[in-house]
Motif scaffolding. Structure first.
Motif, mmCIF file in Angstrom:
data_model
loop_
_atom_site.group_PDB
_atom_site.id
_atom_site.type_symbol
_atom_site.label_atom_id
_atom_site.label_comp_id
_atom_site.label_asym_id
_atom_site.label_seq_id
_atom_site.Cartn_x
_atom_site.Cartn_y
_atom_site.Cartn_z
ATOM 1 N N HIS A 222 47.323 95.324 43.653
ATOM 2 C CA HIS A 222 46.601 94.664 42.562
ATOM 3 C C HIS A 222 47.492 94.651 41.309
ATOM 4 C CE1 HIS A 222 43.543 94.149 39.448
ATOM 5 N NE2 HIS A 222 42.613 93.953 40.372
ATOM 6 N N THR A 223 47.489 93.550 40.572
ATOM 7 C CA THR A 223 48.380 93.431 39.408
ATOM 8 C C THR A 223 48.119 94.515 38.361
ATOM 9 O OG1 THR A 223 46.891 91.787 38.429
ATOM 10 C CG2 THR A 223 48.791 90.955 39.679
ATOM 11 N N ASP A 224 46.873 94.940 38.200
ATOM 12 C CA ASP A 224 46.561 95.972 37.198
ATOM 13 C C ASP A 224 47.053 97.359 37.600
ATOM 14 O OD1 ASP A 224 45.294 94.003 35.720
ATOM 15 O OD2 ASP A 224 43.266 94.630 36.295
ATOM 16 N N TYR A 225 47.464 97.532 38.859
ATOM 17 C CA TYR A 225 47.868 98.848 39.355
ATOM 18 C C TYR A 225 49.333 98.892 39.794
ATOM 19 C CZ TYR A 225 42.909 99.708 39.166
ATOM 20 O OH TYR A 225 41.614 99.838 38.725
#
Length: 174
Positions: free
Chosen positions: A88-91
């Protein structure tokens, strides 16, 4: 950040589909922005004994990353597996990919006794290449114009990590 790495479950299909079509993720996979939950559900339902897939799930159950290891079914290649990984881009850049790689390679090394683990990665995906190199993967070749990405043909590297087994026949030098 707390998360759990565990084998995939049928109920993970919506979370995996959301990841597979996420901008910033699908461009570096073979996914499409039109990936449907039904596609992910069918994929999960089709997994067989040679498929070993994990997810990283946040405390609230959100799927934040996924990785898979597929062991070759050909009897003469049972020592080979191929992997795929997406986060995931946020992680990204927070250790989730590293944790999934550790889980996949522990399975490959200590339970499946694989000698060769291979993957393909877009040639311009420097973060992923650094992650793979950290785990001993080496570039074996450049595959030119393999995939359409963002309206252009993209190159990929074939990378592999070898753990020579007893009985490895080294080709004599000429």
């Amino acid at each position: 950040m707390d998360y759990t790495i565990r084998p995939v479950e049928p109920g993970d299909a919506p979370g995996i589909a959301a990841l597979r079509r996420m901008p910033g993720v699908f461009e570096n996979t073979l996914g499409l922005p039109s990936c449907r939950t039904a596609d992910s559900a069918a994929f999960l339902a089709s997994l067989g004994p040679n498929d070993h897939n994990f997810v990283a799930a946040a405390e609230d159950g959100t799927i934040i990353a996924a990785a898979g290891l597929q062991v070759c079914s050909n009897p003469r290649m049972r020592h080979v597996g191929s992997i795929g990984l997406f986060v995931h881009t946020d992680y990204q850049n927070q250790g989730v990919g590293t944790a999934l790689m550790k889980a996949i390679l522990d399975l490959a090394d200590n339970w499946l006794m694989l000698v060769r683990v291979e993957l393909e990665v877009f040639a311009d995906n420097e973060r992923a290449i650094r992650l793979y190199e950290k785990f001993g993967f080496e570039k074996e070749g450049l595959l030119r114009m393999t995939t359409v990405r963002c309206g252009q043909y993209a190159d990929e590297y074939k990378m592999a990590r070898l753990r020579p087994a007893v009985g490895y026949a080294v080709k004599p030098s000429v």
